[in-house]
Design a protein around this motif. Structure first.
Motif, mmCIF file in Angstrom:
data_model
loop_
_atom_site.group_PDB
_atom_site.id
_atom_site.type_symbol
_atom_site.label_atom_id
_atom_site.label_comp_id
_atom_site.label_asym_id
_atom_site.label_seq_id
_atom_site.Cartn_x
_atom_site.Cartn_y
_atom_site.Cartn_z
ATOM 1 N N LYS A 126 0.827 -1.200 0.000
ATOM 2 C CA LYS A 126 0.000 0.000 0.000
ATOM 3 C C LYS A 126 0.867 1.258 0.000
ATOM 4 O O LYS A 126 2.051 1.213 0.354
ATOM 5 N N LYS A 127 0.264 2.356 -0.376
ATOM 6 C CA LYS A 127 0.989 3.626 -0.378
ATOM 7 C C LYS A 127 1.318 3.995 1.053
ATOM 8 O O LYS A 127 0.458 3.999 1.943
ATOM 9 N N TRP A 128 2.579 4.345 1.309
ATOM 10 C CA TRP A 128 3.059 4.488 2.680
ATOM 11 C C TRP A 128 2.604 5.803 3.320
ATOM 12 O O TRP A 128 2.405 5.872 4.530
ATOM 13 N N GLY A 140 5.758 6.096 -2.206
ATOM 14 C CA GLY A 140 4.861 5.056 -2.695
ATOM 15 C C GLY A 140 5.026 3.811 -1.856
ATOM 16 O O GLY A 140 4.631 3.741 -0.690
ATOM 17 N N SER A 141 5.681 2.812 -2.422
ATOM 18 C CA SER A 141 5.894 1.556 -1.704
ATOM 19 C C SER A 141 6.970 1.728 -0.637
ATOM 20 O O SER A 141 7.917 2.520 -0.776
ATOM 21 N N HIS A 142 6.831 0.955 0.418
ATOM 22 C CA HIS A 142 7.812 0.983 1.500
ATOM 23 C C HIS A 142 8.918 -0.041 1.282
ATOM 24 O O HIS A 142 9.799 -0.177 2.129
ATOM 25 N N ARG A 143 8.878 -0.778 0.180
ATOM 26 C CA ARG A 143 9.884 -1.803 -0.097
ATOM 27 C C ARG A 143 10.912 -1.340 -1.127
ATOM 28 O O ARG A 143 11.653 -2.153 -1.675
ATOM 29 N N VAL A 144 10.979 -0.064 -1.391
ATOM 30 C CA VAL A 144 11.947 0.474 -2.345
ATOM 31 C C VAL A 144 13.358 0.392 -1.760
ATOM 32 O O VAL A 144 13.537 0.326 -0.539
#
Length: 286
Positions: A126-128, A140-144
Motif C-alpha cells: 500500500k501507499k506508505w 509510494g511503496s515501502h519496499r523500495v
C-alpha cells in the motif's frame, strides 16, 4: 622534349641492367633437377644459372631429457628415466598457466549468491504516506531500495561463472605445468606407489623419512604433495585422504580436466613410471 628524354633514359637503363635481370629471371625458372649440360651458357653472357637451395632448420637440442626415479618406500635411486622434451621440457609460458588456472577457478565458483529485490522482500504494497499535505517527499511503496528493510537494487543473482577455453590451450597448460615442475626441481619420479597398508600413519612416516617436501615443517598443513599414477590405488587413496594437502589423482584425470590448478597448487608433483608414459603419449606433438 621531356618525353623523349624519359624514353632514352629508360632504354639506356635497360641496356645496362638487361644482363643482370636476364640472369635473375633465368635462375628463378630453372628447377633443381635441371642439369647444367641442358642450359645454353653462350646466350647467358657467361653467367652460370644457380639452382635453388632448400635449407632445413635442425634442432640442436636432444629429444629427451633425463630424470632419476626412486623407490617410494626407501627413497633409493633405481635408475634413469628418459623424458620427452616436448612434454617435460616445453617452454615455460606463464601466460598460459594463468589462463588455464583462471578458467579452472571460474568453473569452481558456486555462484549461489543472491539478494532480494523490492518484489521479494516482505512488507505491504500500500501507499506508505499521503501524496500531499505532509510537506515531505512523496512516498509510494515501502519496499523500495532507499528505505530500511527494502529490496536491493542491482544486487548479485545466482549465475554460473564458467567460461570457455580452447582445448589446445588446456593441453598446452598441462604441458607447461609439467615442464615448470621439472625446471623447479619439484618433480619426483618413483617406480610405483605400492603400500603395505592403507594407514595414514604409514604414509606420513614415509613422507617424513624421505623428506621430499623440504618446507613441510614450516607449513601448518604439513606436506603439499600430489601423487599421479596410471590407475587409482586403494591403499594410496585411503592413506592420503586424511592429509590436508596430500592428494592422489590419475594421469587420465589430470589430462582430461586440463588440471593445471592442482599441479601448480602443490609443492611436489610425484609420478610413477606408468603415469609418465601416459602423459607423454597424451601430450606429445603428433
Amino acid at each position: 622534349i621531356m618525353w623523349l628524354r624519359g624514353c632514352f633514359s629508360n632504354l639506356f637503363l635497360r641496356r645496362i641492367r638487361g644482363p643482370r635481370y636476364f640472369h635473375d629471371s633465368v635462375g628463378a625458372t630453372i628447377k633443381s633437377d635441371t642439369s647444367f649440360q641442358e642450359v645454353d651458357f653462350a646466350n647467358h653472357n657467361g653467367i652460370l644459372p644457380q639452382a635453388p637451395v632448400k635449407l632445413q632448420a635442425v634442432n640442436p637440442l636432444p629429444k629427451v631429457i633425463e630424470a632419476i626415479y626412486y623407490d617410494f618406500v626407501t627413497n633409493e635411486p633405481l635408475g634413469m628415466k628418459n623424458l620427452d622434451r616436448q612434454v617435460f621440457g616445453a617452454p615455460i609460458r606463464v601466460d598460459i598457466l594463468q589462463r588455464v588456472a583462471t578458467w579452472q577457478r571460474d568453473a569452481l565458483r558456486q555462484g549461489t549468491h543472491k539478494t532480494k529485490t523490492r518484489g521479494e522482500v516482505s512488507g505491504t504494497g500500500k501507499k506508505w504516506a499521503p501524496q500531499k499535505g505532509r510537506g515531505k517527499a512523496r512516498v509510494g511503496s515501502h519496499r523500495v531500495p532507499h528505505w530500511r528493510g527494502g529490496g536491493v537494487a542491482h544486487g548479485p543473482r545466482p549465475r554460473s561463472y564458467a567460461t570457455d577455453l580452447p582445448r589446445q590451450i588446456q593441453v598446452l597448460g598441462v604441458r607447461t605445468a609439467l615442464a615448470t615442475k621439472y625446471v623447479q626441481n619439484q618433480l619426483v619420479l618413483v617406480e610405483n606407489f605400492k603400500l603395505n597398508t592403507h594407514k595414514t600413519k604409514e604414509l606420513l612416516e614415509i613422507l617424513d623419512k624421505n623428506a621430499w617436501d623440504p618446507l613441510a615443517e614450516e607449513r601448518v598443513q604439513g606436506h603439499s604433495i600430489l601423487f599421479m599414477s596410471k590407475d587409482h590405488q586403494l591403499n594410496l587413496d585411503l592413506a592420503s585422504r586424511n592429509l590436508q594437502r596430500v592428494h592422489a589423482l590419475t594421469a587420465e584425470e589430470i589430462f582430461d580436466a586440463g588440471d593445471v590448478y592442482n599441479i601448480m597448487g602443490h609443492e611436489i608433483l610425484m609420478l610413477d613410471l606408468e603415469a609418465v608414459d601416459v602423459m607423454e603419449e597424451a601430450l606429445k606433438f603428433i
